[in-house]
Scaffold this active site. Structure first.
Site, short mmCIF file in Angstrom:
data_model
loop_
_atom_site.label_atom_id
_atom_site.label_comp_id
_atom_site.label_asym_id
_atom_site.label_seq_id
_atom_site.Cartn_x
_atom_site.Cartn_y
_atom_site.Cartn_z
N LYS A 183 0.66 -1.25 -0.04
CA LYS A 183 0.12 0.26 -0.41
C LYS A 183 0.70 1.77 -0.45
O LYS A 183 0.51 2.44 -0.22
CB LYS A 183 -0.85 -0.38 0.71
CG LYS A 183 -1.86 -1.38 0.83
CD LYS A 183 -3.47 -1.13 2.42
CE LYS A 183 -4.16 -2.54 1.37
NZ LYS A 183 -3.77 -3.57 2.44
C1 PLP Z 1 -4.55 -4.67 1.89
C2 PLP Z 1 -3.52 -5.87 1.61
C3 PLP Z 1 -4.30 -6.71 1.05
C4 PLP Z 1 -5.47 -6.73 0.16
O1 PLP Z 1 -5.53 -5.77 -0.80
P1 PLP Z 1 -6.24 -5.61 -1.83
O2 PLP Z 1 -6.67 -4.32 -1.98
O3 PLP Z 1 -7.49 -6.13 -1.13
O4 PLP Z 1 -6.94 -6.29 -2.74
C5 PLP Z 1 -3.61 -8.16 0.99
N1 PLP Z 1 -2.13 -8.26 1.46
C6 PLP Z 1 -1.85 -6.96 2.15
C7 PLP Z 1 -0.32 -7.69 3.10
C8 PLP Z 1 -2.99 -6.23 2.32
O5 PLP Z 1 -2.19 -5.33 3.16
#
Ligand code: PLP
Length: 468
Positions: free
Chosen positions: A115
């Protein structure tokens, strides 16, 4: 030039900046581009071996158009990715784990999850825009763990933004929680909601859909309902694909996903012209997406805690974006599906649409014991420690039919040290936090616990948002 429409109805098309500042569309829908751009094949061929920021500029330019003055995008990309926030010079390195298999490491940012890749960019861009316009913004977000810390880390220095992050109390890992709650900044507010991630997300959606609140506080969102995040996530798919031979050679991706944001970005990359062969969705026991691809029915089930908590989700918000294109932008049909989903917790698609969807995605599920086994096997075969989300992705890679001649990339979405208990349980090794976070467990926490109550929450945000 590309403009943006809501999934719920086209209305007046919006520019990239309007869409990024708004987050959710006023009708409750998600913004999508009015048409998908096609990247030039020669341009793609020239991207291989170029820095992450060059790939980012090539992918983002058609989506932003003249919404930013010339030179601004390049400057913001440089600030986001080339000033030390990421601790690997490749930004998103590919690591080979098998004859034609790679991990794409997306945990080199300040909060150790993928993210950071979009949010570091968005934080700089928000700062630039608000500085120019002299406006203030209130960001609200729901997090199942990683979005919150990435948002806080990206926005803590934006003096024109107040940030409120909701997380489900006691449902994030300690490291995840502390990455949010140990930030001591007057413009950052952590709220632990007594409920699930979906409850948090529903509260955020309700606040964003409240025109009065929206107008008073200038609300926006940075979770993956914000189009800018999807766009920024398209960059690392492109970066990896050109490194492995695209556009001349196809590449497959396997993506641990909950909210459908990350894998949707992969689908978007296919739409703009990259030869993405197979896109595999990896779900944990909260398998609403996998069940959809099996049955054609999207049906909400109870959220169950798992070893991969960032995917403990039963409402995959971004699916609405894909669904809109699957329904050939028939907004009426889409609205009917979304309201059925809201009232009776389920909608379905017809056989033709299901067949098309199955042609565009493979979908697998992984139980907790399989997650542990995958972490163990990966460590035994490669010496690499992976986090439980990455393990779900890797398990999906192995479960799904893969063409052995096509390189397959599993997205490594978090650093193993974010989930030390699960990694230790699987491998006997407790992964250490990177040096810059080494004292995380000793820092004081700042958090407000609140019930799952829209009115109370709204009052709190109104009273805390420093309006100047
Ligand atoms: C946010 C997150 C996900 C899921 O991401 P999406 O945007 O819902 O597809 C998977 N793994 C980790 C480590 C995350 O932080």
């Amino acid at each position: 030039m590309i403009r943006y429409i809501s999934t719920r109805g086209p209305g007046e098309p919006k520019s990239f900046l309007d869409v990024m500042l708004a987050g959710l569309a006023p009708d409750g829908g998600l913004y999508i581009p009015d048409t998908w751009p096609e990247l030039d094949r020669d341009l793609l061929a020239r991207l291989s071996g170029t820095p992450y920021t060059s790939v980012a500029a090539a992918v983002m330019e058609p989506f932003i158009g003249s919404a930013l003055k010339p030179g601004v995008l390049g400057k913001v990309l440089g600030q986001a990715y080339e000033t030390g926030a990421f601790d690997h010079s490749a930004i998103a390195p590919l690591v080979q784990i098998g004859p034609n298999a790679w991990l794409l490491e997306l945990f080199h940012g300040p909060t150790l999850s993928f993210k950071d890749y979009a949010l570091q960019f968005m934080g700089r861009l928000f700062d630039h825009i608000l500085e120019e316009s002299g406006e203030k913004l209130t960001i609200i977000g729901a997090t199942s763990g990683d979005t919150g810390s990435a948002a806080i880390e990206a926005l803590r220095h934006c003096k024109n933004i107040n940030t409120f992050i909701l997380h489900p109390r006691d449902r994030t890992s300690e490291v995840q929680r502390r990455q949010m709650t140990t930030v001591d900044a007057p413009n950052v507010f952590n709220i632990a909601v007594e409920g699930t991630f979906d409850d948090c997300q529903a509260l955020v959606k309700a606040m964003l859909a409240d025109p009065k609140l929206q107008g008073d506080l200038r609300l926006s969102a940075v979770n993956s309902i914000n189009w800018a995040r999807i766009m920024a996530q398209m960059v690392y798919y492109t970066f990896a694909a050109v490194a492995l031979g695209a556009p001349d050679r196809g590449v497959s991706f396997s993506v641990p996903t909950g909210n459908f944001g990350n894998v949707y970005a992969g689908w978007g990359v296919r739409r703009i012209g990259l030869p993405i062969q197979q896109l595999t969705i990896g779900s944990n026991r909260n398998d609403i997406l996998t069940r959809f691809f099996e049955t054609g029915e999207m049906r909400i089930d109870k959220v169950m805690p798992s070893l991969s908590p960032s995917m403990d989700i039963q409402i995959s918000s971004n699916f609405e974006r894909y669904l809109c294109d699957l329904m050939r932008r028939d907004h009426k049909k889409l609205n009917a599906a979304m309201s059925a989903f809201k009232t009776s917790k389920s909608f379905d698609v017809d056989a033709t649409m299901l067949q098309q969807a199955r042609g565009e995605f493979a979908a697998e599920r992984t139980t907790d014991p399989e997650t542990l086994q995958m972490m163990r096997e990966c460590y035994e075969h490669t010496g690499i420690l992976i986090d439980p989300h990455t393990a779900v992705g890797l398990h999906a890679t192995l479960q799904s039919q893969q063409d052995p001649t096509i390189p397959v990339v599993t997205l490594a979405c978090a650093h193993p040290s974010k989930f030390p208990d699960a990694v230790e349980q699987a491998t006997g090794i407790r992964p250490e936090l990177p040096a810059r976070l080494a004292d995380l467990l000793d820092r004081p926490e700042y958090v407000t616990v609140m019930p799952n109550d829209l009115q109370k929450l709204t009052n709190f945000i109104r009273s805390e948002a420093r309006q100047t």
